[in-house]
Design a protein around this motif. Structure first.
Motif, PDB file in Angstrom:
ATOM      1  N   LEU A  74     -52.837 -14.216  46.107  1.00  0.00           N
ATOM      2  CA  LEU A  74     -53.347 -13.273  45.111  1.00  0.00           C
ATOM      3  C   LEU A  74     -52.269 -12.977  44.083  1.00  0.00           C
ATOM      4  O   LEU A  74     -51.186 -12.512  44.423  1.00  0.00           O
ATOM      5  N   ALA A  75     -52.582 -13.244  42.824  1.00  0.00           N
ATOM      6  CA  ALA A  75     -51.667 -12.943  41.716  1.00  0.00           C
ATOM      7  C   ALA A  75     -52.106 -11.654  41.037  1.00  0.00           C
ATOM      8  O   ALA A  75     -53.290 -11.472  40.733  1.00  0.00           O
ATOM      9  N   LEU A  76     -51.151 -10.754  40.833  1.00  0.00           N
ATOM     10  CA  LEU A  76     -51.420  -9.500  40.120  1.00  0.00           C
ATOM     11  C   LEU A  76     -50.610  -9.477  38.836  1.00  0.00           C
ATOM     12  O   LEU A  76     -49.417  -9.813  38.834  1.00  0.00           O
ATOM     13  N   PHE A  77     -51.246  -9.081  37.758  1.00  0.00           N
ATOM     14  CA  PHE A  77     -50.594  -9.018  36.459  1.00  0.00           C
ATOM     15  C   PHE A  77     -50.512  -7.562  36.006  1.00  0.00           C
ATOM     16  O   PHE A  77     -51.389  -6.744  36.333  1.00  0.00           O
ATOM     17  N   PRO A  78     -49.470  -7.198  35.267  1.00  0.00           N
ATOM     18  CA  PRO A  78     -49.227  -5.786  34.914  1.00  0.00           C
ATOM     19  C   PRO A  78     -50.146  -5.280  33.803  1.00  0.00           C
ATOM     20  O   PRO A  78     -49.704  -4.925  32.700  1.00  0.00           O
ATOM     21  N   VAL A  79     -51.449  -5.216  34.083  1.00  0.00           N
ATOM     22  CA  VAL A  79     -52.409  -4.722  33.105  1.00  0.00           C
ATOM     23  C   VAL A  79     -52.356  -3.191  33.056  1.00  0.00           C
ATOM     24  O   VAL A  79     -51.768  -2.537  33.922  1.00  0.00           O
ATOM     25  N   SER A  80     -52.985  -2.623  32.062  1.00  0.00           N
ATOM     26  CA  SER A  80     -52.975  -1.173  31.871  1.00  0.00           C
ATOM     27  C   SER A  80     -53.717  -0.459  33.001  1.00  0.00           C
ATOM     28  O   SER A  80     -54.497  -1.082  33.747  1.00  0.00           O
ATOM     29  N   ARG A  81     -53.488   0.832  33.109  1.00  0.00           N
ATOM     30  CA  ARG A  81     -54.140   1.629  34.149  1.00  0.00           C
ATOM     31  C   ARG A  81     -55.654   1.585  33.977  1.00  0.00           C
ATOM     32  O   ARG A  81     -56.392   1.497  34.958  1.00  0.00           O
TER      33      ARG A  81
END
Length: 610
Positions: free
Chosen positions: A82-89
Motif C-alpha cells: 500500500l502506497a500513501l501519498f501526502p494529500v491534503s486533510r
C-alpha cells in the motif's frame, strides 16, 4: 557621463530583445497557432506546476538477484503493498473511508490518520517498526483498491529480502552510501548511470558485485497533486520502468539453499553463539553452504563497528591443532620426520612452558598416531626441526597464507577491475612478521601446534581438506558460477581456479595420503572418536586454540574433515568461537550433526523427483 549612459542603454536594449524573443517563442511554438499562444503558455505553466507537485515512490531498485545452484531464489520477492501519498486533510477525509481502510490494515483509525498526516513524502505502509513494507493479501489488495480513496494506491513492490529466506552473511546487505559512490563511481554519476541515493552493497556479494548488479534503473510510481496537495485526477498516476529486457541480472551461486537453510536451523538449535560452518564440494572446492553466527539482520544493526555483519567463516583466528596437519606435511616433505618415527610423550615438553593436553602424556607413539591423538609434544618436536621458511612455504603450498577464495587478478568480461568475490576474507598466516629468518625454538614450537601468531579462516580450513583429497592440488573456493541476463542468457562465467604457491611446489600425493590416514584414525580411535557412529564414516582433525578476550581466557574449538570416507562428498570445517576453557568440544559435535544432515540431504535428492 556619456560613456556610462551609452553602456546602460545598450544593456536595456539587450534585455528588451531577450524579452521579445521569449514572447515570440511562446507565440510561435511549433504546432501552436498565434491565437492559441496565450492558452498554450498557460497550459505550459500548468504542466510545469504539475511536475513540481509530482510525488514518486520507488517500487523496484532494478538490482540483480541471487539464486542457488539449482535456480532457487535467495533474494528478491514481489508482493502487493500500500502506497500513501501526502494529500491534503480534505482529500484524506473525502468519502469517510479511513475507518474502513484502517480495519483492512488491522490498525486503529487514529493511528492511520496520525501516521498519514505526518507524511511529507510518499511512503509505503509499514506495520510497527518493520523495515519492510506491509504485505497485502490478495483480498486486502482487492478490497483496498475498491475503496477508491484519494492518496492511496495498491502497488507491486519488489522486496530485496525474501520472507522465506534468512539473511546470509555471504550475500551481505545494501544501503545508501553517497560518499562511497562519489569516490568510486564519479564517472557513472556524471553520466547519469548512478545516483547518490542508489542502494549500494555494504558487504558480501552485494558489495563485491555491486558494479554490475546495481541494474540500469529503478521502477517507480508517480502521483500528481496541485499546490494544495489535492489529487489531480485528470493526470492520475504513472508507472515508470527501465524497459530493458536484459535486466535485472541473475547471479547463480554455488550454494545449495536447502542444505544451507537446514544447517542454519541446526546451528541455532545446537546453540552456536559465535562461529561458522563451511561446506565445500570435496571434488572441486565450490562452496555448498556457509553459515555464520551471530545472525545478520539487515536494517537492524545495533553497533557501528561492523561486528554484526562480519562473516565468521572469513575471519582468521588461531586454529590450534588443526594446524598440526600443516606442520606434519612440512616435516614429511622436507625430510625432517617420517610417519613411522617413534616419539615419547610424558605430558611435558620440558621447555617454553609447553605441555600436552593429556595429563600424564601419550607415552610412545608414531607421527601418524600423533595426528590421531593430537599430541602437542610430537608436533612441538618436529616444528623445532623446521625453519621458519619451511613452515611458511608449506603453508603457502597448501593455500593457508593470504586469501583462499576465488579471485581474478585482471579485468574480464563486464568487470573493469580485478575481482575478488570474498572481499572480507582475512589473510591466513604462520607468523606475524617475516617468518623466513625465524630460528627461535619457542616460536617454532608454538606455531607448529597452531598457537601464537598463526591465523586461519574456516573457509581456508575446509579448503585444506579439499587440497589433501586432491593430493596437493589447491582450489580457490567459488561462491558464484555465472551471471545471467534476465532472459536466461549467460553474461559471464566464473570458471574454477587453481591456486599456485609462490614457491612453485606442490604437496606430494604420498604426504597427502599419510595425513588423510591420520585423519581417519582421529575419528576411529583418536580425539574425535566420540563421533565415529553416524550415517557416514568420517575423517577429520580436532583443534582447540587458546586466546584472550577482554582480559578473560577463552578457546576457539575447531573440527575440519570430510565424508563419507569411502567416496568423499563434502569437506567441512566448523568453528565454535569464544568458548569457555574446558567446556565440551562443541565443534566436534556440530561436525557430526552437519555430516548427518548432509547424508540425509543427499539421500533425499537421490530418492526425490528428478
Amino acid at each position: 557621463m556619456f560613456k556610462r549612459t551609452a553602456i546602460t542603454g545598450v544593456a536595456i536594449t539587450i534585455m528588451l530583445l531577450l524579452l521579445l524573443a521569449r514572447l515570440a517563442y511562446v507565440q510561435l511554438m511549433p504546432g501552436i497557432s498565434v491565437s492559441m499562444a496565450g492558452k498554450a503558455a498557460r497550459e505550459n505553466l500548468k504542466r510545469q506546476a504539475v511536475i513540481q507537485r509530482q510525488r514518486s515512490l520507488v517500487l523496484d531498485s532494478g538490482r540483480g538477484d541471487f539464486v542457488d545452484r539449482f535456480g532457487q531464489p535467495i533474494t528478491g520477492e514481489s508482493y502487493r503493498a500500500l502506497a500513501l501519498f501526502p494529500v491534503s486533510r480534505e482529500a484524506r477525509k473525502r468519502g469517510g473511508k479511513i475507518k474502513q481502510l484502517a480495519e483492512m490494515l488491522g490498525v486503529a483509525p487514529g493511528v492511520l490518520e496520525q501516521t498519514w498526516s505526518r507524511m511529507t513524502t510518499a511512503e509505503l505502509w509499514r506495520e510497527g517498526d518493520s523495515k519492510e513494507p506491509f504485505r497485502l493479501s490478495p483480498k486486502q489488495a482487492e478490497d483496498i483498491s475498491k475503496l477508491g480513496m484519494d492518496g492511496i494506491l495498491v502497488v507491486p513492490y519488489r522486496s530485496r529480502y525474501r520472507s522465506d529466506v534468512e539473511a546470509k552473511h555471504w550475500i551481505g546487505f545494501i544501503g545508501e552510501h553517497p560518499e562511497w559512490l562519489l569516490k568510486t563511481e564519479t564517472a557513472a554519476i556524471q553520466e547519469g548511470r548512478r545516483r547518490l541515493d542508489d542502494q549500494v552493497g555494504g558487504s558480501g556479494l552485494e558489495k563485491s558485485l555491486d558494479s554490475i548488479i546495481h541494474g540500469v534503473g529503478k521502477s517507480f510510481v508517480s502521483y500528481f497533486m496541485d499546490g494544495l496537495n489535492n489529487p489531480l485526477h485528470g493526470l492520475s498516476t504513472r508507472f515508470h520502468e527501465p524497459g530493458n529486457p536484459y535486466y535485472p541480472l541473475r547471479v547463480v551461486t554455488t550454494i545449495d539453499l536447502e542444505l544451507q537453510n537446514k544447517l542454519e536451523m541446526y546451528a541455532d538449535r545446537e546453540g552456536l553463539a559465535k562461529g561458522a560452518i563451511v561446506v565445500l564440494d570435496a571434488a572441486n572446492g565450490d562452496i555448498v553452504a556457509m553459515v555464520s553466527r551471530p545472525k545478520l539482520n539487515p536494517g537492524k544493526f545495533t553497533t557501528s563497528d561492523g561486528s554484526e555483519w562480519e562473516n565468521q567463516a572469513l575471519k582468521a583466528v588461531p586454529p590450534g591443532s588443526i594446524y598440526k596437519l600443516v606442520t606434519a606435511a612440512a616435516a614429511l616433505e622436507y625430510g625432517k620426520a617420517d610417519q613411522d618415527e617413534v616419539f615419547t610423550c610424558s605430558g611435558h615438553y620440558g621447555k617454553y612452558g609447553l605441555s600436552c593436553w593429556k595429563h600424564g602424556g601419550h607415552g610412545v607413539l608414531t607421527l601418524r598416531k600423533g595426528i590421531a591423538q593430537s599430541c602437542n609434544i610430537v608436533f612441538a618436536t618436529i616444528a623445532e626441526r623446521l625453519s621458519g621458511r619451511q613452515l611458511e612455504q608449506m603453508a603457502g603450498m597448501l593455500g593457508m597464507t593470504g586469501q583462499s577464495g576465488w579471485h581474478a587478478d585482471e579485468s574480464f568480461g563486464p568487470f573493469a577491475k580485478p575481482l575478488r568475490l570474498l572481499e572480507e576474507e582475512e589473510n591466513g598466516r604462520v607468523f606475524a612478521g617475516e617468518g623466513a629468518d625465524i630460528t627461535d625454538g619457542g616460536i617454532l614450537a608454538q606455531s607448529g601446534i597452531g598457537q601464537r601468531d598463526v591465523r586461519l579462516s574456516p573457509l581456508a580450513a575446509a579448503n585444506l581438506i579439499v587440497t589433501l583429497l586432491a593430493e596437493g592440488r589447491v582450489m580457490e573456493p567459488r561462491l558464484v558460477s555465472s551471471i545471467q541476463y534476465a532472459n536466461g542468457q549467460t553474461m559471464v562465467k566464473l570458471p574454477r581456479h587453481h591456486h599456485h604457491a609462490a614457491s612453485g611446489r606442490r604437496l606430494s600425493p604420498s604426504t597427502a595420503h599419510v595425513l588423510l590416514q591420520g585423519m581417519k584414525e582421529v575419528v576411529s580411535e583418536g580425539t574425535g572418536s566420540r563421533i565415529k557412529n553416524g550415517t557416514w564414516h568420517l575423517a577429520g582433525k580436532t583443534g582447540t586454540a587458546e586466546a584472550t578476550l577482554g582480559g578473560r581466557n577463552i578457546v576457539h574449538q575447531w573440527f575440519a574433515g570430510y565424508g563419507p570416507v569411502e567416496s568423499p562428498r563434502y569437506a567441512v570445517s566448523v568453528l565454535a568461537s569464544n568458548r569457555a576453557p574446558n567446556s565440551p568440544h562443541q565443534a566436534t559435535v556440530l561436525f557430526r550433526g552437519v555430516m548427518d544432515l548432509a547424508a540425509e540431504h543427499e539421500a533425499g535428492r537421490r530418492n526425490g523427483p528428478q
